[in-house]
Design a protein around this motif. Structure first.
Motif, mmCIF file in Angstrom:
data_model
loop_
_atom_site.group_PDB
_atom_site.id
_atom_site.type_symbol
_atom_site.label_atom_id
_atom_site.label_comp_id
_atom_site.label_asym_id
_atom_site.label_seq_id
_atom_site.Cartn_x
_atom_site.Cartn_y
_atom_site.Cartn_z
ATOM 1 N N ASP A 73 0.851 -1.271 0.035
ATOM 2 C CA ASP A 73 -0.102 -0.005 0.044
ATOM 3 C C ASP A 73 0.917 1.101 -0.097
ATOM 4 O O ASP A 73 2.031 1.236 -0.265
ATOM 5 C CB ASP A 73 -1.066 -0.050 1.092
ATOM 6 N N GLU A 74 0.233 2.273 0.117
ATOM 7 C CA GLU A 74 1.031 3.718 -0.016
ATOM 8 C C GLU A 74 1.891 3.865 1.090
ATOM 9 O O GLU A 74 2.862 4.735 1.190
ATOM 10 C CB GLU A 74 -0.035 4.973 -0.164
ATOM 11 N N TYR A 75 1.599 3.281 2.229
ATOM 12 C CA TYR A 75 2.611 3.481 3.422
ATOM 13 C C TYR A 75 3.697 2.682 3.222
ATOM 14 O O TYR A 75 4.961 2.965 3.954
ATOM 15 C CB TYR A 75 1.859 2.908 4.700
ATOM 16 N N GLY A 76 3.953 1.953 2.215
ATOM 17 C CA GLY A 76 5.358 1.090 1.891
ATOM 18 C C GLY A 76 6.086 1.684 0.942
ATOM 19 O O GLY A 76 7.025 1.350 0.689
ATOM 20 N N ILE A 77 5.834 3.068 0.493
ATOM 21 C CA ILE A 77 6.467 3.561 -0.627
ATOM 22 C C ILE A 77 7.894 4.330 0.330
ATOM 23 O O ILE A 77 7.809 4.739 1.424
ATOM 24 C CB ILE A 77 5.913 4.862 -1.091
ATOM 25 N N GLY A 78 8.987 3.970 -0.389
ATOM 26 C CA GLY A 78 10.125 4.401 0.167
ATOM 27 C C GLY A 78 10.756 5.805 -0.605
ATOM 28 O O GLY A 78 10.019 6.247 -1.548
ATOM 29 N N TRP A 79 11.937 6.108 -0.272
ATOM 30 C CA TRP A 79 12.586 7.441 -0.797
ATOM 31 C C TRP A 79 12.496 7.227 -2.349
ATOM 32 O O TRP A 79 12.321 7.995 -2.985
ATOM 33 C CB TRP A 79 13.899 7.587 -0.277
ATOM 34 N N GLY A 80 13.203 6.219 -2.820
ATOM 35 C CA GLY A 80 13.510 5.731 -4.223
ATOM 36 C C GLY A 80 12.258 5.867 -4.856
ATOM 37 O O GLY A 80 12.099 6.503 -6.073
ATOM 38 N N SER A 81 11.279 5.072 -4.724
ATOM 39 C CA SER A 81 10.149 4.979 -5.339
ATOM 40 C C SER A 81 9.120 6.217 -5.235
ATOM 41 O O SER A 81 8.602 6.676 -6.280
ATOM 42 C CB SER A 81 8.995 3.922 -4.463
ATOM 43 N N ALA A 82 9.280 7.205 -4.045
ATOM 44 C CA ALA A 82 8.767 8.487 -4.288
ATOM 45 C C ALA A 82 9.103 9.126 -5.313
ATOM 46 O O ALA A 82 8.680 10.094 -5.842
ATOM 47 C CB ALA A 82 8.785 8.974 -2.746
ATOM 48 N N LEU A 83 10.573 9.187 -5.292
ATOM 49 C CA LEU A 83 11.536 9.988 -6.235
ATOM 50 C C LEU A 83 10.980 9.818 -7.721
ATOM 51 O O LEU A 83 10.886 10.456 -8.585
ATOM 52 C CB LEU A 83 12.720 9.909 -6.116
ATOM 53 N N VAL A 84 10.971 8.436 -7.881
ATOM 54 C CA VAL A 84 10.413 7.732 -9.239
ATOM 55 C C VAL A 84 9.037 8.331 -9.621
ATOM 56 O O VAL A 84 8.776 8.947 -10.776
ATOM 57 C CB VAL A 84 10.628 6.172 -9.306
ATOM 58 N N ILE A 85 8.233 8.189 -8.699
ATOM 59 C CA ILE A 85 6.657 8.628 -8.843
ATOM 60 C C ILE A 85 7.017 10.276 -9.309
ATOM 61 O O ILE A 85 6.070 10.760 -10.194
ATOM 62 C CB ILE A 85 5.703 8.304 -7.843
#
Length: 271
Positions: free
Chosen positions: A145-157
């Motif tokens: 879910d959205e609470y599992g988003i990490g730094w790298g994934s957030a930057l990619v999005i």
């Protein structure tokens, strides 16, 4: 603006801002199809304010929790609280649009001097990114879910979101695509996309408001209030029903719609 034009465009904005089908393409194509002149910058600002108010009201409880948790995390420098982590991931995902938004917008202003070129760009992005959404929906593992988003994934999005400056891409669509590729569930990808829209629409709205203030064009406030109210209501309902049904419906209907829309826009451009 005629009353029916205000209602039509406000409803189009409210419906398409949070669906993965590109609000910018619809706001350009709708006046062409119905024979209206392109709406003013002031009206665009108004309907975007309406959609911003809708998403903030819908996620009001999450926003309060995230804000408090993020402020507390500044004291102990810990992201153990899921709400604090999510808040910072939204901030990280917003950073690319702050860094790249203005240069890309300036480049696109040069392209917009050629109406036919803009139309063909919208055709390409509407169809191309629609197919990419379908691919992400098919290949994504959809296990977190959205609470599992990490730094790298957030930057990619966030980097994916910068592409949405190109008309026809769809900010919601491209960020959901990125989220699905990164393993988010459909609902989680959608929820993060909607939360990310809050600072993004706010930044875009402030820039458009500055342009509006600098413009000598008179403002019809009654039209703006009506447009903002209608876009608010439609956007709120769209978010509510989209999140309720997206896990069961999948992204496929929106992909098909984008293909049909791309074909329609191509037909309009070639006339």
């Amino acid at each position: 603006m005629e009353l029916i034009q205000i209602i039509l465009l406000a409803c189009v904005q409210g419906l398409t801002e949070f669906l993965p089908i590109s609000s910018s393409a619809h706001l350009i194509v709708t006046p062409l199809l119905f024979g209206y002149a392109l709406q003013s910058l002031a009206f665009d600002v108004a309907v975007h304010v309406g959609t911003l108010a809708a998403v903030m009201l819908y996620f009001r409880q999450e926003l309060v929790r995230m804000t408090i948790a993020a402020l507390l995390s500044l004291r102990d420098r810990s992201l153990a609280d899921p709400d604090a982590r999510l808040a910072w991931m939204v901030i990280v995902a917003t950073a690319p649009i702050l860094a790249l938004g203005l240069p890309l917008k300036t480049l696109l202003e040069l392209l917009r001097q050629d109406d036919d070129l803009v139309g063909l760009v919208i055709v390409g992005t509407t169809i191309g990114f629609g197919l990419l959404l379908w691919l992400a929906d098919r290949l994504g593992r959809r296990h977190r879910d959205e609470y599992g988003i990490g730094w790298g994934s957030a930057l990619v999005i966030g980097l994916f979101q910068t592409v949405a400056i190109i008309p026809g891409t769809s900010r919601s669509g491209i960020t959901m695509t990125a989220g699905l590729f990164l393993g988010l569930t459909r609902q989680a990808a959608s929820r993060f996309s909607f939360l990310l829209s809050i600072p993004t629409i706010l930044i875009a709205g402030l820039l458009e408001t500055k342009e509006l203030i600098d413009s000598p064009t008179p403002v019809a406030w009654d039209e703006l209030w009506l447009g903002a109210l209608l876009s608010f209501v439609v956007a709120y309902l769209t978010i509510h029903f989209f999140l309720r049904f997206i896990e069961r419906v999948s992204m496929f209907p929106f992909v098909v719609y984008r293909l049909l829309l791309g074909g329609l826009i191509l037909w309009v451009v070639l006339q």
